[in-house]
Motif scaffolding. Structure first.
Motif, mmCIF file in Angstrom:
data_model
loop_
_atom_site.group_PDB
_atom_site.id
_atom_site.type_symbol
_atom_site.label_atom_id
_atom_site.label_comp_id
_atom_site.label_asym_id
_atom_site.label_seq_id
_atom_site.Cartn_x
_atom_site.Cartn_y
_atom_site.Cartn_z
ATOM 1 N N GLY A 92 71.312 3.739 103.959
ATOM 2 C CA GLY A 92 70.103 4.541 104.047
ATOM 3 C C GLY A 92 69.921 5.235 105.383
ATOM 4 O O GLY A 92 68.877 5.811 105.657
ATOM 5 N N GLY A 93 70.947 5.178 106.221
ATOM 6 C CA GLY A 93 70.852 5.767 107.557
ATOM 7 C C GLY A 93 71.098 7.260 107.585
ATOM 8 O O GLY A 93 71.362 7.893 106.568
ATOM 9 N N LYS A 94 71.016 7.799 108.778
ATOM 10 C CA LYS A 94 71.205 9.228 109.016
ATOM 11 C C LYS A 94 72.611 9.658 108.572
ATOM 12 O O LYS A 94 73.605 9.054 108.978
ATOM 13 C CB LYS A 94 71.032 9.498 110.506
ATOM 14 N N PRO A 95 72.696 10.690 107.728
ATOM 15 C CA PRO A 95 74.022 11.161 107.318
ATOM 16 C C PRO A 95 74.691 11.946 108.452
ATOM 17 O O PRO A 95 74.036 12.707 109.166
ATOM 18 C CB PRO A 95 73.729 12.069 106.122
ATOM 19 N N MET A 96 75.971 11.699 108.631
ATOM 20 C CA MET A 96 76.766 12.394 109.649
ATOM 21 C C MET A 96 77.898 13.128 108.963
ATOM 22 O O MET A 96 78.439 12.652 107.966
ATOM 23 C CB MET A 96 77.321 11.395 110.656
ATOM 24 N N VAL A 97 78.268 14.264 109.511
ATOM 25 C CA VAL A 97 79.299 15.107 108.916
ATOM 26 C C VAL A 97 80.501 15.162 109.846
ATOM 27 O O VAL A 97 80.361 15.408 111.041
ATOM 28 C CB VAL A 97 78.773 16.538 108.680
ATOM 29 N N THR A 98 81.682 14.943 109.280
ATOM 30 C CA THR A 98 82.933 15.113 110.012
ATOM 31 C C THR A 98 83.708 16.235 109.335
ATOM 32 O O THR A 98 83.887 16.237 108.112
ATOM 33 C CB THR A 98 83.765 13.815 109.990
ATOM 34 N N LEU A 99 84.154 17.188 110.161
ATOM 35 C CA LEU A 99 84.946 18.325 109.682
ATOM 36 C C LEU A 99 86.320 18.285 110.340
ATOM 37 O O LEU A 99 86.497 17.632 111.375
ATOM 38 C CB LEU A 99 84.249 19.640 110.041
ATOM 39 N N PRO A 100 87.294 18.997 109.788
ATOM 40 C CA PRO A 100 88.616 19.063 110.428
ATOM 41 C C PRO A 100 88.519 19.645 111.843
ATOM 42 O O PRO A 100 87.559 20.345 112.181
ATOM 43 C CB PRO A 100 89.398 20.015 109.510
#
Length: 129
Positions: A92-100
């Motif tokens: 339920g935590g903050k979503p984080m985004v990883t990109l190439p």
């Protein structure tokens, strides 16, 4: 004059993408082949912690779509959905985004929500100048 307007319009520093998923429709396309093509192992591990996992898979899919739509406004390079990774610090935590790595010049802010049969995601992508 028209070329100057086009040039200015194409020099964006940020972009917004959003996506809405209707859970009953999503469930129809939710199959093992789809999961393997779209989600990373870490994403699947997160989603599988929940019963049912469908809502988490749908929210992650909406997030990937929103991020994709925003990123493509700033960088036209090919980007596979599996290369967009959506993780959370905790349940339920903050979503984080990883990109190439070729997208390291971009910062992403992501918001997810769900209500009833709908999941919604909004992504704000900023180009780090």
């Amino acid at each position: 004059m028209l070329s100057l307007i086009k040039e200015i319009a194409n020099e964006k520093e940020f972009a917004i993408g959003n996506d809405v998923v209707h859970l009953p429709q999503f469930e129809l396309s939710y199959q093992e082949l789809f999961k393997r093509k779209v989600y990373t192992d870490k994403e699947m591990a997160y989603c599988e912690q929940f019963e049912p996992a469908l809502l988490r898979y749908a929210s992650t899919w909406a997030a990937k779509e929103a991020v994709y739509k925003a990123v493509k406004q700033l960088n036209p390079d090919p980007l596979a959905f599996k290369k967009i990774e959506i993780l959370r610090e905790k349940i339920g935590g903050k979503p984080m985004v990883t990109l190439p790595s070729n997208y390291d010049n971009l910062s992403v802010s992501l918001s997810l929500s769900h209500d009833g049969d709908y999941v919604w995601a909004v992504a704000l992508v900023k180009e780090n100048l």
